[in-house]
Design an enzyme around this catalytic site. Sequence first.
Site, short mmCIF file in Angstrom:
data_model
loop_
_atom_site.label_atom_id
_atom_site.label_comp_id
_atom_site.label_asym_id
_atom_site.label_seq_id
_atom_site.Cartn_x
_atom_site.Cartn_y
_atom_site.Cartn_z
N CYS A 30 0.84 -1.20 0.00
CA CYS A 30 0.00 0.00 0.00
C CYS A 30 0.87 1.25 0.00
CB CYS A 30 -0.93 0.00 1.22
SG CYS A 30 -1.85 1.54 1.36
N CYS A 69 0.41 3.65 3.25
CA CYS A 69 0.78 3.23 4.60
C CYS A 69 2.07 3.93 5.01
CB CYS A 69 0.93 1.71 4.65
SG CYS A 69 -0.63 0.85 5.02
N HIS A 96 -4.44 1.49 7.96
CA HIS A 96 -4.89 1.00 6.66
C HIS A 96 -6.35 0.55 6.68
CE1 HIS A 96 -4.12 -0.88 2.68
NE2 HIS A 96 -4.95 -1.82 3.09
N ASN A 129 -13.77 9.20 -3.11
CA ASN A 129 -14.40 8.04 -3.74
C ASN A 129 -14.19 6.88 -2.80
OD1 ASN A 129 -14.79 9.66 -6.03
ND2 ASN A 129 -12.84 9.01 -6.91
N HIS A 152 -6.74 2.16 1.28
CA HIS A 152 -6.35 2.97 2.45
C HIS A 152 -7.20 4.25 2.51
CE1 HIS A 152 -2.91 3.74 5.32
NE2 HIS A 152 -3.62 4.86 5.38
N HIS A 168 -8.62 7.57 2.27
CA HIS A 168 -8.08 8.83 1.77
C HIS A 168 -9.11 9.53 0.90
CE1 HIS A 168 -7.57 6.34 -1.82
NE2 HIS A 168 -7.34 7.43 -2.54
N GLN A 222 -9.35 13.16 -2.02
CA GLN A 222 -8.54 13.89 -2.99
C GLN A 222 -9.01 15.34 -3.07
OE1 GLN A 222 -7.63 11.63 -6.71
NE2 GLN A 222 -9.29 10.32 -6.00
ZN LIG Z 1 -2.38 1.38 3.61
#
Ligand SMILES: [Zn+2]
Length: 315
Positions: free
Chosen positions: A32, A35, A82, A122, A133, A135, A137
Amino acid sequence: MSEERFNELRGEEVVYAIHRQDRTFLPSRDHCPLCPTRPGTPPQAETEIPFPAYEIAVFDNRFPAFDAPRGAAEVVVYTDDHDASFGTLAPERAEALMWVWRHRYRELGARPDIDYVFIFENRGVEVGVTLHHPHGQIYGYPFLPPVPALEIAADERLGSCAGCALLSAELADSRRVLYESDAVVAYVPYAARWPYEVHVTMREHRASLLDCSAGELRALAGALQTVVRGYDALFDRPFPYVMAMHQAPTTSAAPADAGTPGESGHLHVEFYPPLRTAEKLKFLAGSEQGAGTFISDVLPEESAAELREAIARGA
Ligand SMILES: [Zn+2]
Ligand SMILES: [Zn+2]
Ligand SMILES: [Zn+2]
């Protein structure tokens, strides 16, 4: 570099970011890129974030749709855990995220090449997520995109802020209201396009995160987490969605008096979930794509009742 072309029939820009075909696609958790980098990792194996632990991380997207001097594309990682999600963040972390968003809105919005700062998330493979993970944007558009432009047109059509007018109508009706605090209201809109669409809006007119008090930012974080936890409780599964934050444009050419009072734009967050049942997706097909008219098989009042129960279960 990406290329913009104006689509005459649609009256809108299309962006070609062809290098994005090579971007990381659903890597295993050991690979990932969001991470933290474990101590002792060789430099070539470092993740995007060269620290052993972090709270919130912001960096330029390595596969940007927009790039200086024509816009920006940033990644905002919510946590170094994560397996977390926006809904499971500690309340203080979610509140800190509102301040990070506010800071990015100010920084990017101050750039002369950026006319619209768009904060979004999204979630889920159903909406094309390539990294699990947690997140979001941020895109800095070098033009005013069609959706916020339509919202400004709605202000002009109504002769005052559409966000304020729609909120008072929802509060007066009350059947679709899901959640209320002193500062923030969440509801399924009267004319929702998606079966479980939800809008989370500031109770007072606030053009952007910059106009919000610390208490309002805390309340916004709480309302967004309440909605997302309700979504996860609805079908007892991680609920996919597109989360879109709409705020005032950051171009000097934006009509400053379109919304009364204050600037054009009323800070709100829209959730577009693609599910219509636990397993069935709502597809954008002939009528939606070819004619631009959404056909829905559930009334917003019905999905609001379901979501209110789910929010109570998810609390
Ligand atoms: Zn991750
Ligand atoms: Zn307003
Ligand atoms: Zn909106």
